[in-house]
Design a protein around this motif. Structure first.
Motif, PDB file in Angstrom:
ATOM      1  N   ASN A 131      55.802 -10.418-133.337  1.00 11.65           N
ATOM      2  CA  ASN A 131      55.395 -10.666-131.945  1.00 11.65           C
ATOM      3  C   ASN A 131      53.913 -11.000-131.854  1.00 11.65           C
ATOM      4  OD1 ASN A 131      57.797 -10.309-130.386  1.00 11.65           O
ATOM      5  ND2 ASN A 131      57.663  -8.108-130.697  1.00 11.65           N
ATOM      6  N   SER A 132      53.094 -10.239-132.575  1.00 17.54           N
ATOM      7  CA  SER A 132      51.657 -10.447-132.513  1.00 17.54           C
ATOM      8  C   SER A 132      51.278 -11.835-133.001  1.00 17.54           C
ATOM      9  CB  SER A 132      50.946  -9.374-133.350  1.00 17.54           C
ATOM     10  OG  SER A 132      49.553  -9.516-133.272  1.00 17.54           O
ATOM     11  N   SER A 133      51.864 -12.264-134.118  1.00 17.70           N
ATOM     12  CA  SER A 133      51.541 -13.582-134.684  1.00 17.70           C
ATOM     13  C   SER A 133      52.030 -14.715-133.787  1.00 17.70           C
ATOM     14  CB  SER A 133      52.153 -13.710-136.081  1.00 17.70           C
ATOM     15  OG  SER A 133      51.596 -12.765-136.959  1.00 17.70           O
ATOM     16  N   LEU A 134      53.258 -14.600-133.291  1.00 20.14           N
ATOM     17  CA  LEU A 134      53.800 -15.658-132.420  1.00 20.14           C
ATOM     18  C   LEU A 134      53.008 -15.765-131.121  1.00 20.14           C
ATOM     19  CD1 LEU A 134      57.690 -15.390-132.733  1.00 20.14           C
ATOM     20  CD2 LEU A 134      56.297 -17.394-133.195  1.00 20.14           C
ATOM     21  N   ALA A 135      52.616 -14.620-130.565  1.00 18.53           N
ATOM     22  CA  ALA A 135      51.834 -14.635-129.324  1.00 18.53           C
ATOM     23  C   ALA A 135      50.467 -15.266-129.559  1.00 18.53           C
ATOM     24  CB  ALA A 135      51.681 -13.222-128.775  1.00 18.53           C
ATOM     25  N   GLU A 136      49.879 -15.019-130.744  1.00 20.38           N
ATOM     26  CA  GLU A 136      48.585 -15.634-131.051  1.00 20.38           C
ATOM     27  C   GLU A 136      48.724 -17.148-131.174  1.00 20.38           C
ATOM     28  OE1 GLU A 136      44.766 -15.145-134.062  1.00 20.38           O
ATOM     29  OE2 GLU A 136      46.617 -14.041-134.463  1.00 20.38           O
ATOM     30  N   VAL A 137      49.806 -17.598-131.805  1.00 25.88           N
ATOM     31  CA  VAL A 137      50.066 -19.039-131.908  1.00 25.88           C
ATOM     32  C   VAL A 137      50.201 -19.655-130.513  1.00 25.88           C
ATOM     33  CG1 VAL A 137      51.798 -20.737-132.620  1.00 25.88           C
ATOM     34  CG2 VAL A 137      51.090 -18.964-134.208  1.00 25.88           C
ATOM     35  N   LYS A 138      50.860 -18.915-129.613  1.00 22.44           N
ATOM     36  CA  LYS A 138      51.082 -19.412-128.252  1.00 22.44           C
ATOM     37  C   LYS A 138      49.811 -19.361-127.410  1.00 22.44           C
ATOM     38  CE  LYS A 138      53.843 -18.275-124.109  1.00 22.44           C
ATOM     39  NZ  LYS A 138      54.618 -19.510-123.942  1.00 22.44           N
ATOM     40  N   ARG A 148      47.413 -22.336-128.598  1.00 30.96           N
ATOM     41  CA  ARG A 148      48.001 -23.193-127.564  1.00 30.96           C
ATOM     42  C   ARG A 148      49.129 -24.080-128.114  1.00 30.96           C
ATOM     43  NH1 ARG A 148      44.653 -20.268-125.268  1.00 30.96           N
ATOM     44  NH2 ARG A 148      43.359 -20.868-123.491  1.00 30.96           N
ATOM     45  N   MET A 149      49.899 -23.543-129.038  1.00 28.90           N
ATOM     46  CA  MET A 149      51.024 -24.308-129.588  1.00 28.90           C
ATOM     47  C   MET A 149      52.303 -24.003-128.815  1.00 28.90           C
ATOM     48  SD  MET A 149      50.195 -24.129-133.672  1.00 28.90           S
ATOM     49  CE  MET A 149      51.568 -25.191-134.126  1.00 28.90           C
ATOM     50  N   ASN A 150      53.295 -24.864-129.006  1.00 26.56           N
ATOM     51  CA  ASN A 150      54.533 -24.783-128.242  1.00 26.56           C
ATOM     52  C   ASN A 150      55.438 -23.688-128.818  1.00 26.56           C
ATOM     53  OD1 ASN A 150      56.557 -25.336-126.454  1.00 26.56           O
ATOM     54  ND2 ASN A 150      57.243 -27.195-127.451  1.00 26.56           N
ATOM     55  N   VAL A 151      55.487 -22.546-128.133  1.00 29.09           N
ATOM     56  CA  VAL A 151      56.322 -21.420-128.542  1.00 29.09           C
ATOM     57  C   VAL A 151      57.316 -21.148-127.416  1.00 29.09           C
ATOM     58  CG1 VAL A 151      56.330 -18.946-129.071  1.00 29.09           C
ATOM     59  CG2 VAL A 151      54.527 -20.406-129.988  1.00 29.09           C
ATOM     60  N   LYS A 166      51.039 -11.950-122.045  1.00 30.40           N
ATOM     61  CA  LYS A 166      50.228 -10.759-121.782  1.00 30.40           C
ATOM     62  C   LYS A 166      49.774 -10.081-123.078  1.00 30.40           C
ATOM     63  CE  LYS A 166      50.671 -10.773-117.235  1.00 30.40           C
ATOM     64  NZ  LYS A 166      51.456 -11.989-117.051  1.00 30.40           N
ATOM     65  N   ILE A 167      50.181 -10.626-124.222  1.00 29.49           N
ATOM     66  CA  ILE A 167      49.781 -10.048-125.504  1.00 29.49           C
ATOM     67  C   ILE A 167      48.446 -10.667-125.908  1.00 29.49           C
ATOM     68  CG2 ILE A 167      50.350  -9.815-127.954  1.00 29.49           C
ATOM     69  CD1 ILE A 167      53.314  -9.907-127.166  1.00 29.49           C
ATOM     70  N   ALA A 168      47.407  -9.833-125.987  1.00 31.49           N
ATOM     71  CA  ALA A 168      46.068 -10.351-126.269  1.00 31.49           C
ATOM     72  C   ALA A 168      45.425  -9.529-127.378  1.00 31.49           C
ATOM     73  CB  ALA A 168      45.199 -10.281-125.016  1.00 31.49           C
ATOM     74  N   ASP A 181      59.738 -19.366-124.649  1.00 24.67           N
ATOM     75  CA  ASP A 181      59.528 -18.200-123.788  1.00 24.67           C
ATOM     76  C   ASP A 181      60.017 -16.948-124.518  1.00 24.67           C
ATOM     77  OD1 ASP A 181      58.722 -16.893-121.552  1.00 24.67           O
ATOM     78  OD2 ASP A 181      60.124 -17.871-120.182  1.00 24.67           O
ATOM     79  N   ALA A 182      59.296 -15.840-124.367  1.00 25.24           N
ATOM     80  CA  ALA A 182      59.644 -14.652-125.148  1.00 25.24           C
ATOM     81  C   ALA A 182      59.011 -13.402-124.555  1.00 25.24           C
ATOM     82  CB  ALA A 182      59.180 -14.826-126.601  1.00 25.24           C
ATOM     83  N   PHE A 183      59.577 -12.261-124.930  1.00 27.41           N
ATOM     84  CA  PHE A 183      58.952 -10.976-124.611  1.00 27.41           C
ATOM     85  C   PHE A 183      59.165 -10.017-125.769  1.00 27.41           C
ATOM     86  CE2 PHE A 183      63.253 -10.724-122.788  1.00 27.41           C
ATOM     87  CZ  PHE A 183      63.713  -9.487-123.225  1.00 27.41           C
ATOM     88  N   ALA A 184      58.291  -9.019-125.845  1.00 27.22           N
ATOM     89  CA  ALA A 184      58.365  -7.999-126.885  1.00 27.22           C
ATOM     90  C   ALA A 184      58.859  -6.695-126.288  1.00 27.22           C
ATOM     91  CB  ALA A 184      56.990  -7.790-127.516  1.00 27.22           C
ATOM     92  N   VAL A 185      59.794  -6.041-126.979  1.00 29.79           N
ATOM     93  CA  VAL A 185      60.155  -4.655-126.666  1.00 29.79           C
ATOM     94  C   VAL A 185      59.342  -3.809-127.639  1.00 29.79           C
ATOM     95  CG1 VAL A 185      62.025  -3.000-126.368  1.00 29.79           C
ATOM     96  CG2 VAL A 185      62.474  -5.437-126.026  1.00 29.79           C
ATOM     97  N   THR A 186      58.476  -2.960-127.143  1.00 28.67           N
ATOM     98  CA  THR A 186      57.387  -2.383-127.928  1.00 28.67           C
ATOM     99  C   THR A 186      57.798  -1.194-128.803  1.00 28.67           C
ATOM    100  OG1 THR A 186      56.751  -0.817-126.204  1.00 28.67           O
ATOM    101  CG2 THR A 186      55.799  -3.045-126.080  1.00 28.67           C
ATOM    102  N   THR A 187      56.838  -0.764-129.625  1.00 30.33           N
ATOM    103  CA  THR A 187      57.056   0.436-130.436  1.00 30.33           C
ATOM    104  C   THR A 187      57.171   1.681-129.560  1.00 30.33           C
ATOM    105  OG1 THR A 187      54.661   0.610-130.777  1.00 30.33           O
ATOM    106  CG2 THR A 187      55.920  -0.486-132.494  1.00 30.33           C
ATOM    107  N   SER A 188      56.530   1.670-128.393  1.00 29.55           N
ATOM    108  CA  SER A 188      56.684   2.795-127.450  1.00 29.55           C
ATOM    109  C   SER A 188      58.128   2.895-126.978  1.00 29.55           C
ATOM    110  CB  SER A 188      55.761   2.617-126.243  1.00 29.55           C
ATOM    111  OG  SER A 188      54.415   2.686-126.614  1.00 29.55           O
ATOM    112  N   ALA A 189      58.787   1.734-126.849  1.00 27.48           N
ATOM    113  CA  ALA A 189      60.182   1.718-126.396  1.00 27.48           C
ATOM    114  C   ALA A 189      61.098   2.386-127.414  1.00 27.48           C
ATOM    115  CB  ALA A 189      60.631   0.276-126.144  1.00 27.48           C
ATOM    116  N   VAL A 190      60.885   2.095-128.699  1.00 28.70           N
ATOM    117  CA  VAL A 190      61.763   2.715-129.703  1.00 28.70           C
ATOM    118  C   VAL A 190      61.483   4.211-129.807  1.00 28.70           C
ATOM    119  CG1 VAL A 190      60.356   2.384-131.798  1.00 28.70           C
ATOM    120  CG2 VAL A 190      62.826   2.386-131.972  1.00 28.70           C
ATOM    121  N   ASP A 191      60.219   4.617-129.653  1.00 26.36           N
ATOM    122  CA  ASP A 191      59.916   6.057-129.632  1.00 26.36           C
ATOM    123  C   ASP A 191      60.674   6.740-128.495  1.00 26.36           C
ATOM    124  OD1 ASP A 191      58.247   5.993-131.795  1.00 26.36           O
ATOM    125  OD2 ASP A 191      56.397   5.868-130.631  1.00 26.36           O
ATOM    126  N   LEU A 192      60.655   6.095-127.314  1.00 25.54           N
ATOM    127  CA  LEU A 192      61.359   6.641-126.157  1.00 25.54           C
ATOM    128  C   LEU A 192      62.859   6.702-126.415  1.00 25.54           C
ATOM    129  CD1 LEU A 192      61.406   7.531-123.157  1.00 25.54           C
ATOM    130  CD2 LEU A 192      61.542   5.099-122.544  1.00 25.54           C
TER     131      LEU A 192
END
Length: 300
Positions: A64-71, A75-78, A51-53, A80-91
């Protein structure tokens, strides 16, 4: 039709403009997210890599941004992963009133070690906001459903400023082989956030003119690869001929190479398609780092 035109154009130009195809897939992916209404909200707490675009570095950080772009774009083999965002640390920081409990000097002034230690303690023992805990639990369950048993996570720093014009290399925490349990992931997440306030990270940030209160830390939660061997590639030799690349490698997990904990193998290769080896040197590799069955890693 556009994709076909780009493919034919690349045939005509002998692939001189392959970047056009990469940009097409990136734009196509962003449009599809909009059509499918799957664009993450700007204040999303957890975002899966698919969902990172586009440029979401301020939301998910450099790694996260670079790995998601590679994926997604390359279309390279990365894994499975998810990002915990900067909004999360602010919260998290607001929820635990971290900067209300710890007094810091004005921006630009050195931060006492006692204050840094107190910041780390407040983060490590802080409570998780319920909405963040639910978001992490949902992401962990989703990975578990796809990955099954035997999958653990690497939880890594992905600061918004990291891997930009400043590398922040080695400044922040990485927690390896974290069990797919939301409480274990939350514990690892706190360690990563707390590393923002380590002595060396704080000194580095101050030297670059950053204020500790303003740094935005996202986290990368990536399925571990149970590696037989691993290493680091420098796409350009940092010391010698720029037409060569360098590989340092060892048995087991790559953290041994990154931390300089082992006498690793060394290879210098030509960048051209032959990838001829220019220089090779075998390291002693007396130790290797391996994932433990119960979580965490061990040196053997």
């Amino acid at each position: 039709n556009v994709e076909t035109s780009i493919l034919l154009f690349n045939e005509l130009t002998r692939n001189r403009y392959t970047e056009l195809g990469n940009r097409f897939h990136e734009i196509d992916g962003r449009i599809r997210h909009v059509i499918d209404e799957t664009v993450p909200a700007a204040d999303a707490l957890v975002i899966a890599y698919d969902k990172i675009a586009g440029d979401m570095t301020r939301v998910v950080g450099g790694k996260n941004s670079s790995l998601a772009e590679v994926k997604n774009a390359a279309r390279m083999n990365v894994p499975d992963a998810f990002a915990v965002t900067t909004s999360a640390v602010d919260l998290f920081l607001r929820h635990n009133r971290i900067f209300e409990k710890v007094s810091l000097p004005d921006a630009g002034s050195p931060v006492p070690e006692s204050a840094l230690e107190e910041l780390r303690e407040q983060v490590l023992h802080g409570t998780m906001p319920s909405e963040l805990s639910r978001a992490i639990d949902k992401a962990v369950r989703k990975i578990k459903s796809r990955c099954g048993l035997g999958c653990n996570l690497a939880v890594r720093s992905s600061a918004a400023e990291e891997d930009s014009e400043f590398s922040f290399a080695g400044q922040f925490e990485t927690v390896l082989n974290v069990p797919l349990d939301h409480s274990e992931v939350e514990k690892a997440y706190r360690k990563v956030i707390a590393s923002l306030y380590s002595d060396k990270a704080a000194a580095y940030q101050q030297r670059l003119g950053y204020d500790l209160r303003d740094m935005k830390m996202a986290a990368a939660c990536v399925v571990m690869v149970d590696a037989s061997a691993s290493g680091v590639v420098y796409s350009t030799d940092p010391e010698k001929d720029q037409s060569t690349l360098v590989i340092n490698s060892t048995w087991g997990l790559g953290t041994a190479v990154v931390e300089g904990a082992v006498d690793a193998d060394f290879f210098r290769l030509k960048k051209d398609p032959s990838h001829d080896i220019v220089e090779a040197r075998a390291g002693a590799k007396t130790d290797m780092i391996m994932p433990r069955e119960e979580g965490g890693v061990a040196t053997v």
